[in-house]
Design an enzyme around this catalytic site. Structure first.
Site, PDB file in Angstrom:
ATOM      1  N   GLU A  74       0.754  -1.140   0.020  1.00  0.00           N
ATOM      2  CA  GLU A  74      -0.113  -0.156   0.085  1.00  0.00           C
ATOM      3  C   GLU A  74       0.835   1.291  -0.027  1.00  0.00           C
ATOM      4  O   GLU A  74       1.848   1.358   0.374  1.00  0.00           O
ATOM      5  CB  GLU A  74      -0.960   0.124   1.105  1.00  0.00           C
ATOM      6  CG  GLU A  74      -1.922  -1.128   1.228  1.00  0.00           C
ATOM      7  CD  GLU A  74      -2.704  -1.298   2.198  1.00  0.00           C
ATOM      8  OE1 GLU A  74      -3.929  -1.517   2.321  1.00  0.00           O
ATOM      9  OE2 GLU A  74      -2.289  -1.384   3.482  1.00  0.00           O
TER      10      GLU A  74
ATOM     11  N   CYS B 185       3.062   8.481   1.358  1.00  0.00           N
ATOM     12  CA  CYS B 185       3.705   7.500   2.260  1.00  0.00           C
ATOM     13  C   CYS B 185       3.920   5.811   1.352  1.00  0.00           C
ATOM     14  O   CYS B 185       2.957   5.305   0.897  1.00  0.00           O
ATOM     15  CB  CYS B 185       3.104   7.297   3.517  1.00  0.00           C
ATOM     16  SG  CYS B 185       3.608   6.005   4.634  1.00  0.00           S
TER      17      CYS B 185
ATOM     18  N   CYS C  92       7.051  -7.441   6.665  1.00  0.00           N
ATOM     19  CA  CYS C  92       8.053  -7.030   7.366  1.00  0.00           C
ATOM     20  C   CYS C  92       8.509  -8.192   8.301  1.00  0.00           C
ATOM     21  O   CYS C  92       7.717  -8.839   9.125  1.00  0.00           O
ATOM     22  CB  CYS C  92       8.014  -5.681   8.320  1.00  0.00           C
ATOM     23  SG  CYS C  92       9.419  -5.012   8.969  1.00  0.00           S
TER      24      CYS C  92
ATOM     25  N   CYS D 134       7.345  -5.939  15.287  1.00  0.00           N
ATOM     26  CA  CYS D 134       7.101  -5.142  16.021  1.00  0.00           C
ATOM     27  C   CYS D 134       5.965  -5.353  16.917  1.00  0.00           C
ATOM     28  O   CYS D 134       4.706  -5.968  15.995  1.00  0.00           O
ATOM     29  CB  CYS D 134       7.242  -3.658  15.891  1.00  0.00           C
ATOM     30  SG  CYS D 134       8.894  -3.155  15.271  1.00  0.00           S
TER      31      CYS D 134
ATOM     32  N   CYS E  17       2.560  -3.606  15.314  1.00  0.00           N
ATOM     33  CA  CYS E  17       2.359  -3.066  13.940  1.00  0.00           C
ATOM     34  C   CYS E  17       1.671  -4.239  13.282  1.00  0.00           C
ATOM     35  O   CYS E  17       1.938  -5.519  13.109  1.00  0.00           O
ATOM     36  CB  CYS E  17       3.854  -2.919  13.380  1.00  0.00           C
ATOM     37  SG  CYS E  17       3.898  -2.859  11.647  1.00  0.00           S
TER      38      CYS E  17
ATOM     39  N   GLY F  48       6.946  -2.452   5.633  1.00  0.00           N
ATOM     40  CA  GLY F  48       8.153  -2.595   5.591  1.00  0.00           C
ATOM     41  C   GLY F  48       9.377  -2.017   6.296  1.00  0.00           C
ATOM     42  O   GLY F  48       9.154  -0.794   6.852  1.00  0.00           O
ATOM     43  N   GLU F  49      10.399  -2.462   6.575  1.00  0.00           N
ATOM     44  CA  GLU F  49      11.514  -1.835   7.199  1.00  0.00           C
ATOM     45  C   GLU F  49      12.287  -1.534   6.040  1.00  0.00           C
ATOM     46  O   GLU F  49      13.071  -2.031   5.347  1.00  0.00           O
ATOM     47  CB  GLU F  49      12.422  -2.807   8.151  1.00  0.00           C
ATOM     48  CG  GLU F  49      13.717  -2.305   8.712  1.00  0.00           C
ATOM     49  CD  GLU F  49      13.729  -0.865   9.274  1.00  0.00           C
ATOM     50  OE1 GLU F  49      12.990  -0.264  10.082  1.00  0.00           O
ATOM     51  OE2 GLU F  49      14.658   0.005   8.482  1.00  0.00           O
TER      52      GLU F  49
ATOM     53  N   SER G 136      12.014   6.301   7.298  1.00  0.00           N
ATOM     54  CA  SER G 136      11.830   5.848   8.729  1.00  0.00           C
ATOM     55  C   SER G 136      12.437   4.699   8.891  1.00  0.00           C
ATOM     56  O   SER G 136      12.196   3.544   8.136  1.00  0.00           O
ATOM     57  CB  SER G 136      10.378   5.704   8.633  1.00  0.00           C
ATOM     58  OG  SER G 136      10.043   5.502  10.036  1.00  0.00           O
TER      59      SER G 136
ATOM     60  N   SER H 257      12.030   5.202  14.740  1.00  0.00           N
ATOM     61  CA  SER H 257      10.668   4.747  15.496  1.00  0.00           C
ATOM     62  C   SER H 257      11.417   4.239  16.848  1.00  0.00           C
ATOM     63  O   SER H 257      11.806   2.868  17.009  1.00  0.00           O
ATOM     64  CB  SER H 257      10.346   3.479  14.701  1.00  0.00           C
ATOM     65  OG  SER H 257       9.655   3.977  13.503  1.00  0.00           O
ATOM     66  N   LEU H 258      11.036   5.205  17.724  1.00  0.00           N
ATOM     67  CA  LEU H 258      11.886   4.966  19.330  1.00  0.00           C
ATOM     68  C   LEU H 258      10.828   4.076  20.214  1.00  0.00           C
ATOM     69  O   LEU H 258      11.232   2.904  20.666  1.00  0.00           O
ATOM     70  CB  LEU H 258      11.862   6.248  19.841  1.00  0.00           C
ATOM     71  CG  LEU H 258      13.136   6.335  20.932  1.00  0.00           C
ATOM     72  CD1 LEU H 258      14.380   5.695  20.753  1.00  0.00           C
ATOM     73  CD2 LEU H 258      13.274   7.787  21.130  1.00  0.00           C
ATOM     74  N   HIS H 259       9.536   4.817  20.364  1.00  0.00           N
ATOM     75  CA  HIS H 259       8.757   3.856  21.037  1.00  0.00           C
ATOM     76  C   HIS H 259       8.796   3.613  22.385  1.00  0.00           C
ATOM     77  O   HIS H 259       7.843   2.953  23.469  1.00  0.00           O
ATOM     78  CB  HIS H 259       8.225   2.736  20.408  1.00  0.00           C
ATOM     79  CG  HIS H 259       7.858   2.937  18.986  1.00  0.00           C
ATOM     80  ND1 HIS H 259       7.003   4.043  18.425  1.00  0.00           N
ATOM     81  CD2 HIS H 259       8.164   2.077  17.780  1.00  0.00           C
ATOM     82  CE1 HIS H 259       7.009   3.846  17.106  1.00  0.00           C
ATOM     83  NE2 HIS H 259       7.531   2.923  16.769  1.00  0.00           N
TER      84      HIS H 259
ATOM     85  N   ASN I 263      -2.876   2.906  16.135  1.00  0.00           N
ATOM     86  CA  ASN I 263      -3.916   2.731  15.505  1.00  0.00           C
ATOM     87  C   ASN I 263      -4.338   1.093  15.721  1.00  0.00           C
ATOM     88  O   ASN I 263      -3.516   0.354  15.427  1.00  0.00           O
ATOM     89  CB  ASN I 263      -3.772   2.975  14.078  1.00  0.00           C
ATOM     90  CG  ASN I 263      -3.740   4.419  14.018  1.00  0.00           C
ATOM     91  OD1 ASN I 263      -4.435   5.183  14.320  1.00  0.00           O
ATOM     92  ND2 ASN I 263      -2.605   4.877  13.244  1.00  0.00           N
TER      93      ASN I 263
ATOM     94  N   CYS J  21      -1.420   4.893  10.168  1.00  0.00           N
ATOM     95  CA  CYS J  21       0.143   4.289  10.343  1.00  0.00           C
ATOM     96  C   CYS J  21      -0.132   2.857  11.033  1.00  0.00           C
ATOM     97  O   CYS J  21      -1.035   2.854  11.944  1.00  0.00           O
ATOM     98  CB  CYS J  21       0.846   5.067  11.622  1.00  0.00           C
ATOM     99  SG  CYS J  21       1.568   6.462  10.954  1.00  0.00           S
TER     100      CYS J  21
HETATM  101  N1  SAH Z   1       9.939  -0.026   9.492  1.00  0.00           N
HETATM  102  C1  SAH Z   1       9.830   1.375   9.547  1.00  0.00           C
HETATM  103  C2  SAH Z   1       8.812   2.249   8.747  1.00  0.00           C
HETATM  104  C3  SAH Z   1       7.391   1.669   8.655  1.00  0.00           C
HETATM  105  S1  SAH Z   1       6.357   1.846  10.054  1.00  0.00           S
HETATM  106  C4  SAH Z   1       9.706   1.794  10.996  1.00  0.00           C
HETATM  107  O1  SAH Z   1       9.439   0.968  11.809  1.00  0.00           O
HETATM  108  O2  SAH Z   1      10.039   2.966  11.201  1.00  0.00           O
HETATM  109  C5  SAH Z   1       6.181   3.562   9.862  1.00  0.00           C
HETATM  110  C6  SAH Z   1       5.608   3.973  11.467  1.00  0.00           C
HETATM  111  O3  SAH Z   1       4.246   3.625  11.883  1.00  0.00           O
HETATM  112  C7  SAH Z   1       6.770   3.459  12.513  1.00  0.00           C
HETATM  113  O4  SAH Z   1       7.125   4.506  13.387  1.00  0.00           O
HETATM  114  C8  SAH Z   1       5.882   2.439  13.156  1.00  0.00           C
HETATM  115  O5  SAH Z   1       6.441   2.312  14.577  1.00  0.00           O
HETATM  116  C9  SAH Z   1       4.550   3.003  13.250  1.00  0.00           C
HETATM  117  N2  SAH Z   1       3.573   2.070  13.695  1.00  0.00           N
HETATM  118  C10 SAH Z   1       3.347   0.581  13.261  1.00  0.00           C
HETATM  119  N3  SAH Z   1       2.262   0.276  13.832  1.00  0.00           N
HETATM  120  C11 SAH Z   1       1.532   1.008  14.248  1.00  0.00           C
HETATM  121  C12 SAH Z   1       0.301   1.314  14.773  1.00  0.00           C
HETATM  122  N4  SAH Z   1      -0.530   0.227  15.043  1.00  0.00           N
HETATM  123  N5  SAH Z   1      -0.244   2.406  15.252  1.00  0.00           N
HETATM  124  C13 SAH Z   1       0.355   3.709  15.116  1.00  0.00           C
HETATM  125  N6  SAH Z   1       1.715   3.419  14.660  1.00  0.00           N
HETATM  126  C14 SAH Z   1       2.171   2.367  13.957  1.00  0.00           C
HETATM  127 FE1  SF4 Z   2       8.310  -3.647  10.648  1.00  0.00          FE
HETATM  128 FE2  SF4 Z   2       8.252  -1.020  10.977  1.00  0.00          FE
HETATM  129 FE3  SF4 Z   2       6.135  -2.614  11.497  1.00  0.00          FE
HETATM  130 FE4  SF4 Z   2       8.377  -2.683  13.066  1.00  0.00          FE
HETATM  131  S1  SF4 Z   2       6.990  -1.120  12.553  1.00  0.00           S
HETATM  132  S2  SF4 Z   2       7.039  -4.563  12.145  1.00  0.00           S
HETATM  133  S3  SF4 Z   2       9.972  -2.361  11.680  1.00  0.00           S
HETATM  134  S4  SF4 Z   2       7.084  -2.294   9.186  1.00  0.00           S
END
Ligand code: SAH
Ligand code: SF4
Length: 364
Positions: A91, A104, A111, A115, A118, A164-165, A196, A218-220, A295, A338
């Site tokens: 997408e 985006c 991926c 995480c 995600c 994807g990463e 990212s 992506s710190l979190h 989300n 996201c």
């Molecule tokens: N793999 C890369 C880029 C894609 S994810 C990365 O992890 O940075 C893009 C962003 O969306 C990242 O910051 C990710 O942590 C965030 N993200 C993933 N799942 C999410 C969710 N369910 N709700 C909000 N943000 C999310």
């Molecule tokens: Fe992959 Fe980014 Fe999702 Fe983590 S947040 S699983 S690195 S797409």
């Protein structure tokens, strides 16, 4: 073998034409036709000799991934679903704002990094996207969105934050980035293209050397124990190494800050103490924070932090002088927010099966 010219940046195309016994300026001509004017029919490229056009159609194609669906949200967000073959789909999301239009883009089908919060990660991993499949998302979206009345492209910014990463598909990503930056192609400035990453430290250094663009990390979580759980790649590249890599990146970066993305998970990482720990952690890195309200997606064990808590968290960061934005959840009605990007992934890692088991554990 027929080659897809969408796989090549200027260097690749120059090589391709050299093999045909053609001069380097052909690469520039072709880039302009394909990427600037959105043309994929050789016959229409009128400043290229007819004999060469005929030769091109016998050895090459210009084939972007096909659009399977194109959905418009009430807030103007538009989601494109692309067929990338073998039962996989990825997408792209277009997000219009007053002063810019951001696309985006995805870089992998699925991926592998898994995480916890995600939906892409939860689907497992199939493969890296080819250059043509990455740049082809921008090519297609540009064709669909067109230009504004002043003749400016509607897409002014690109973020590699879809499925994807990004840095795990490093080589193809860098070629696609070079096309985004090339004046004969999309001509975007380095500041308007953002990669990212969840924190692949060695690849962050390579990106700084080979194609420095704006960086989002992506710190979190503010500590390794929590981040190990949320972003498993942290076990390999823990926070101390990640912060040092951000610091190094800044020496070559086109912007004078790194953007830290931080997903707000109710009761998990969203307390004032977490915010204060983040300040200590990022002390040496010029940065901004972008808070992303979680989300939800089917089967996810987390909840979104309530709005007042997100506000309080932002206040703690801002009181220390850190610019902090909270991402609007857009495109909710079409599942384009996201982490909701799901596409369709034929998992090659059998993770999906493991995850179903995990979700059952959490529920029971
Ligand atoms: N793999 C890369 C880029 C894609 S994810 C990365 O992890 O940075 C893009 C962003 O969306 C990242 O910051 C990710 O942590 C965030 N993200 C993933 N799942 C999410 C969710 N369910 N709700 C909000 N943000 C999310
Ligand atoms: Fe992959 Fe980014 Fe999702 Fe983590 S947040 S699983 S690195 S797409």
């Amino acid at each position: 073998m027929i080659v897809n010219l969408l796989d090549f940046d200027a260097t690749g195309l120059t090589g391709f034409f050299a093999n045909l016994g053609e001069k380097p300026f052909r690469a520039k001509q072709l880039l302009r036709w394909v990427h600037r004017f959105g043309q994929n029919d050789f016959a229409a490229m009128t400043d290229i000799a007819k004999s060469l056009r005929e030769k091109l159609s016998s050895v090459a194609t210009i084939t972007p991934p096909m659009i399977i669906s194109d959905k418009l949200s009430d807030d103007g967000t538009r989601k494109f679903l692309f067929d990338v073959g073998g039962g996989n789909a990825v997408e792209s999301v277009f997000i219009p704002e007053d002063d810019r239009g951001t696309l985006c883009v995805s870089t992998q089908a699925g991926c592998a990094l898994d995480c916890a919060f995600c939906s892409t990660g939860k689907q497992g991993f199939n493969r890296n996207l080819a250059v043509a499949e990455i740049i082809g998302q921008l090519w297609q979206a540009n064709r669909a969105l067109g230009v504004d009345p002043k003749g400016e492209r509607i897409i002014s910014n690109v973020v590699l934050m879809g499925m994807g990463e990004t840095l795990a598909n490093f080589d193809n990503t860098v070629i696609a980035l070079r096309l985004m930056l090339d004046d004969n192609a999309y001509g975007l400035s380095r500041r308007r293209v953002t990669v990212s990453t969840s924190g692949l430290v060695p690849m962050m250094d390579r990106l700084a050397d080979e194609c420095p663009v704006a960086l989002a990390v992506s710190l979190h979580a503010p500590n390794d124990a929590l981040r190990d759980d949320l972003v498993p790649i942290n076990r390999k590249y823990p926070l101390r190494e990640l912060m040092a890599a951000c610091h190094r990146y800044q020496k070559k970066a086109p912007r004078d800050f790194v953007t830290f993305e931080y997903v707000m998970l109710d009761g998990v990482n969203d307390s004032e103490a977490h915010a204060r720990d983040l300040l200590a952690l990022t002390r040496d890195v010029p940065c901004k924070f972008n808070l992303i309200p979680f989300n939800p997606f089917p089967g996810s064990p987390y909840r979104r932090s309530p709005a007042p808590r997100i506000r309080r968290f932002a206040e703690v960061l801002m009181a220390a002088g850190i610019v902090t934005t909270t991402r609007k959840t857009r495109g909710d009605d079409i599942d384009a927010a996201c982490g909701q990007l799901a596409g369709q992934v034929l998992d090659k890692t059998r993770r999906t099966i493991r995850n179903v088991a995990k979700i059952h554990e959490v529920r029971s």
